[in-house]
Design an enzyme around this catalytic site. Structure first.
Site, PDB file in Angstrom:
ATOM      1  N   LYS A 175     -19.729  -1.599  26.539  1.00 35.13           N
ATOM      2  CA  LYS A 175     -19.686  -0.663  25.409  1.00 35.13           C
ATOM      3  C   LYS A 175     -18.902   0.607  25.750  1.00 35.13           C
ATOM      4  O   LYS A 175     -18.791   1.010  26.913  1.00 35.13           O
ATOM      5  CB  LYS A 175     -21.113  -0.308  24.971  1.00 35.13           C
ATOM      6  CG  LYS A 175     -21.879  -1.462  24.327  1.00 35.13           C
ATOM      7  CD  LYS A 175     -21.363  -1.780  22.939  1.00 35.13           C
ATOM      8  CE  LYS A 175     -22.057  -2.975  22.288  1.00 35.13           C
ATOM      9  NZ  LYS A 175     -23.459  -2.718  21.966  1.00 35.13           N
ATOM     10  N   ARG A 220     -28.145  -8.618  26.505  1.00 34.38           N
ATOM     11  CA  ARG A 220     -27.043  -9.357  25.859  1.00 34.38           C
ATOM     12  C   ARG A 220     -25.751  -9.008  26.578  1.00 34.38           C
ATOM     13  O   ARG A 220     -25.369  -7.825  26.638  1.00 34.38           O
ATOM     14  CB  ARG A 220     -26.985  -8.979  24.377  1.00 34.38           C
ATOM     15  CG  ARG A 220     -25.969  -9.752  23.556  1.00 34.38           C
ATOM     16  CD  ARG A 220     -26.077  -9.339  22.093  1.00 34.38           C
ATOM     17  NE  ARG A 220     -25.170 -10.090  21.231  1.00 34.38           N
ATOM     18  CZ  ARG A 220     -23.929  -9.722  20.945  1.00 34.38           C
ATOM     19  NH1 ARG A 220     -23.453  -8.587  21.447  1.00 34.38           N
ATOM     20  NH2 ARG A 220     -23.167 -10.465  20.160  1.00 34.38           N
TER      21      ARG A 220
END
Length: 283
Positions: free
Chosen positions: A227, A262
């Site tokens: 991210k 995840r």
């Protein structure tokens, strides 16, 4: 700190969530996802990657047919079904790993379940298509992951206040969905939505306070993989260069009580989770 035992149920299966960290492998069949868009766009590429994820230790495989990155171009329901259903159908015939479908559209979720998925991973926490998604969850008794992606209220911009506001949001969604579907909260998992409408301080607070979400009685999924907030800390603009930063975030999440991580880089994160889990559960 001991982890309160919970469980996540999906149809006639369940996983115990009592200190073990589970890996969700990402399988994006999209041309425009922020990190791996276009890599698995063909059916053969997607199937091969799904088998790799299963072989390398994925506990859940998450198949997505529409990017959720900032500025993404929405796709039609028909196109999303065209992308995900053949992949899910083929994988479900060949592997025993549970498959989730990453969608906020009820029609896509139902088509995916009929093809073999048993979990819905909804970035809108059921709010994009509320009546339809409630009907699908109730009809098929699938596990559902509820993600926070809403704008935070003006009085909850500070990191710790943001975490409390997200917990309050989850409580409201759980109360509503459990009532509407008739299902116990054991069928739901919570994802606080790292990177979704959150700044750096809020993303860090989400990780630091993830115990607040788990205290609601549902397992917690965390998705720090590659991210942009990691790039802001490390200076790496290319998502592919954020594997080590992802490892650090994933380890922190597991030590703080996350149940599922995840990830894109499953092989590398498998070892990270094993070590973090051993530390978290040591006497």
């Amino acid at each position: 700190m001991p982890i309160a035992p919970l469980a996540f149920r999906f149809q006639d299966r369940h996983i115990p969530c009592d200190g073990k960290a589970y890996l969700m492998g990402i399988l994006n069949v999209t041309p425009d996802s922020f990190s791996d868009g276009g890599q698995f766009i063909s059916l053969d590429q997607a199937i091969a990657h799904g088998h790799d994820l299963a072989r390398n230790g994925a506990h859940i495989i998450d198949v997505g047919g529409e990017s959720t990155r900032p500025g993404h171009i929405p796709v039609s329901t028909e196109e999303e079904i065209r992308r995900v259903v053949p992949v899910i159908r083929e994988l479900s015939r060949k592997i025993s790993v549970p498959i989730s479908v990453d969608t906020s559209k009820a029609a896509v979720a139902e088509a995916a379940i009929r093809a073999g998925a048993s979990i819905i991973n909804d970035v809108s926490a059921g709010e994009n298509d509320p009546d339809g998604m409630i009907a699908v969850i109730k009809k098929y008794r699938v596990g559902t992951i509820l993600m926070h992606s809403q704008p935070l209220p003006p009085d909850a911009q500070r990191g710790d206040l943001a975490a409390h506001a997200i917990a309050a949001y989850f409580q409201q969604r759980l109360d509503s969905l459990c009532t509407a579907t008739g299902l116990d909260k054991v069928f739901f998992m919570l994802d606080p939505g790292i990177g979704f409408r959150k700044d750096l301080a809020q993303n860090l607070a989400v990780i630091k306070h993830l115990g607040d979400f788990r205290a609601l009685g549902c397992p917690v999924l965390m998705g720090p993989s590659r991210k942009s907030f990691l790039g802001r800390i490390t200076g790496h603009d290319n998502p592919q260069d954020r594997i080590w930063a992802t490892a650090a975030a994933a380890a922190a999440c597991v030590v703080l009580g996350a149940d599922v991580i995840r990830v894109h880089d499953l092989c590398e994160m498998r070892d990270v989770l094993l070590v973090a889990e051993a530390i978290a559960t040591a006497d």
